[in-house]
Structure formats: C-alpha cells, structure tokens
Design a protein around this motif. Structure first.
Motif, PDB file in Angstrom:
ATOM      1  N   LEU A  33       0.875  -1.162   0.000  1.00 53.84           N
ATOM      2  CA  LEU A  33       0.000   0.000   0.000  1.00 53.84           C
ATOM      3  C   LEU A  33       0.913   1.212   0.000  1.00 53.84           C
ATOM      4  O   LEU A  33       1.720   1.382   0.926  1.00 53.84           O
ATOM      5  N   ASP A  46       1.694   6.682 -10.642  1.00 55.95           N
ATOM      6  CA  ASP A  46       0.928   5.611 -11.282  1.00 55.95           C
ATOM      7  C   ASP A  46       1.362   5.440 -12.738  1.00 55.95           C
ATOM      8  O   ASP A  46       1.692   4.334 -13.172  1.00 55.95           O
ATOM      9  N   HIS A  60      -0.419  -2.645 -10.634  1.00 52.94           N
ATOM     10  CA  HIS A  60      -0.856  -1.821  -9.519  1.00 52.94           C
ATOM     11  C   HIS A  60      -2.125  -1.080  -9.909  1.00 52.94           C
ATOM     12  O   HIS A  60      -2.582  -1.176 -11.045  1.00 52.94           O
ATOM     13  N   GLY A  61      -2.671  -0.338  -8.981  1.00 51.74           N
ATOM     14  CA  GLY A  61      -3.831   0.485  -9.257  1.00 51.74           C
ATOM     15  C   GLY A  61      -3.879   1.682  -8.336  1.00 51.74           C
ATOM     16  O   GLY A  61      -3.234   1.712  -7.286  1.00 51.74           O
ATOM     17  N   ALA A  63      -6.212   3.874  -5.878  1.00 49.65           N
ATOM     18  CA  ALA A  63      -7.387   3.629  -5.038  1.00 49.65           C
ATOM     19  C   ALA A  63      -8.601   4.344  -5.606  1.00 49.65           C
ATOM     20  O   ALA A  63      -8.492   5.417  -6.204  1.00 49.65           O
ATOM     21  N   ASP A  68      -9.864  -2.537  -6.174  1.00 53.74           N
ATOM     22  CA  ASP A  68      -8.819  -2.144  -5.214  1.00 53.74           C
ATOM     23  C   ASP A  68      -8.343  -3.329  -4.373  1.00 53.74           C
ATOM     24  O   ASP A  68      -7.149  -3.491  -4.140  1.00 53.74           O
ATOM     25  N   GLN A  71      -5.589  -5.535  -5.995  1.00 54.32           N
ATOM     26  CA  GLN A  71      -4.332  -4.941  -6.456  1.00 54.32           C
ATOM     27  C   GLN A  71      -3.152  -5.397  -5.598  1.00 54.32           C
ATOM     28  O   GLN A  71      -3.189  -5.273  -4.376  1.00 54.32           O
ATOM     29  N   LEU A  74      -1.253  -0.874  -4.326  1.00 49.47           N
ATOM     30  CA  LEU A  74      -2.333   0.108  -4.402  1.00 49.47           C
ATOM     31  C   LEU A  74      -1.808   1.459  -3.950  1.00 49.47           C
ATOM     32  O   LEU A  74      -1.209   1.572  -2.871  1.00 49.47           O
ATOM     33  N   THR A  76      -2.633   5.287  -2.777  1.00 45.83           N
ATOM     34  CA  THR A  76      -3.754   5.953  -2.125  1.00 45.83           C
ATOM     35  C   THR A  76      -3.298   7.160  -1.317  1.00 45.83           C
ATOM     36  O   THR A  76      -2.124   7.256  -0.950  1.00 45.83           O
ATOM     37  N   ASN A  83      -6.296  -3.375   0.103  1.00 53.01           N
ATOM     38  CA  ASN A  83      -5.747  -4.529  -0.626  1.00 53.01           C
ATOM     39  C   ASN A  83      -5.049  -5.524   0.301  1.00 53.01           C
ATOM     40  O   ASN A  83      -4.331  -6.398  -0.152  1.00 53.01           O
TER      41      ASN A  83
END
Length: 154
Positions: A33, A46, A60-61, A63, A68, A71, A74, A76, A83
């Motif tokens: 995270l 990102d 990855h992603g 948030a 979510d 991932q 993540l 955020t 996650n």
C-alpha cells in the motif's frame, strides 16, 4: 511486530528508487500500500510505474477503482488497507503512527533528503516510532547503493 525502514533519498528521486523496492516487495509475494499526500503526485507515480521499464511493469492500481482489493500494489491518499497489504510505503510526507505501523509486516518511509521539511519530518517520525518501541532501520543512498546507517531494536 512491524519494523520501519527509513529510506533517505539523496541521489535519485522517489520515482527512480521506488520501482526497485517494489520489485523486491513483489519478489517476496507481499502486497504493498503506497500512501502519498497528493493525488496529482500519485497519478504521476501511477503512470511512471506502468512505463518505467521497456521490458516490464509493476501491476498496480490507484485507489478508488472497483478492483482495489485485488491490487498487489495500491496507491492511495487514504488510510484504509483495502488490498490487505503487508507493506505500507509512505511517500511525499505521508504519515503513520505506532498503532497503524504495528498492523503491517514492514513500513517503508521514503523521504527526499534534499528537502529540509521532509528531512525534519523523517527525524521526528524516527523518534516517535522508535520511542513507541518499534524497530527501525535507517538507509541512505551512497555511491549508487543503499547503505544502512542506523538501526534501533524494539
């Protein structure tokens, strides 16, 4: 009990140092995270993580998406561990406390050593977390490598 690793960036920016660290995290099959303080900076990070290498990327992603929880990494600005990450990585001055840190296997705090505000904040974070009984290591960039400069046991 968690341990906190402080990463003092002196020769490369976060965007350059972070992918190597994330590859090690994923090599251990851990989830990460990444908490930042600014959505625009996280959006740039990102994009960078998708393109930082010609022969690969880090899945990855950001948030706020419907996947979510799935991932492996993540990004955020929030505090929810959506996650189920084992690793909390703090960037851009993001904070944690001893209670939250204790819920992760490892917390990595990356800070720009050329920014006096980030350096001062990292010193205060070291004191607060180690005074709370959390083990910590301090790593600094030196000659293109990470060198352990200090360690405090729990």
């Amino acid at each position: 009990m968690a341990e906190v690793f402080f990463y003092h960036l002196t020769t490369s920016p976060l965007e350059q140092a972070l992918p190597d660290l994330l590859e090690k995290v994923r090599g251990n099959a851990w989830r990460a995270l990444i908490r930042g303080t600014d959505q625009n900076r996280l959006s740039r990070l990102d994009e960078h993580l998708w393109q930082y290498r010609d022969d690969g990327f880090l899945a990855h992603g950001l948030a706020g998406g419907e996947h979510d929880a799935d991932q492996p990494i993540l990004l955020t600005t929030g505090t929810d561990n959506t996650n189920n990450a084992e690793i909390l990585l703090l960037a851009h001055g993001a904070k944690t406390d001893a209670v939250e840190a204790g819920t992760f296997t490892r917390v990595c705090l990356m800070f720009d050593g050329n920014n006096p505000d980030e350096l001062t904040a990292a010193r205060a974070d070291w004191k607060a977390l180690t005074d709370a009984g959390i083990a910590a290591q301090y790593w600094a960039q030196e000659n293109g490598r990470w060198t352990k400069k200090a360690e405090k046991s729990a």
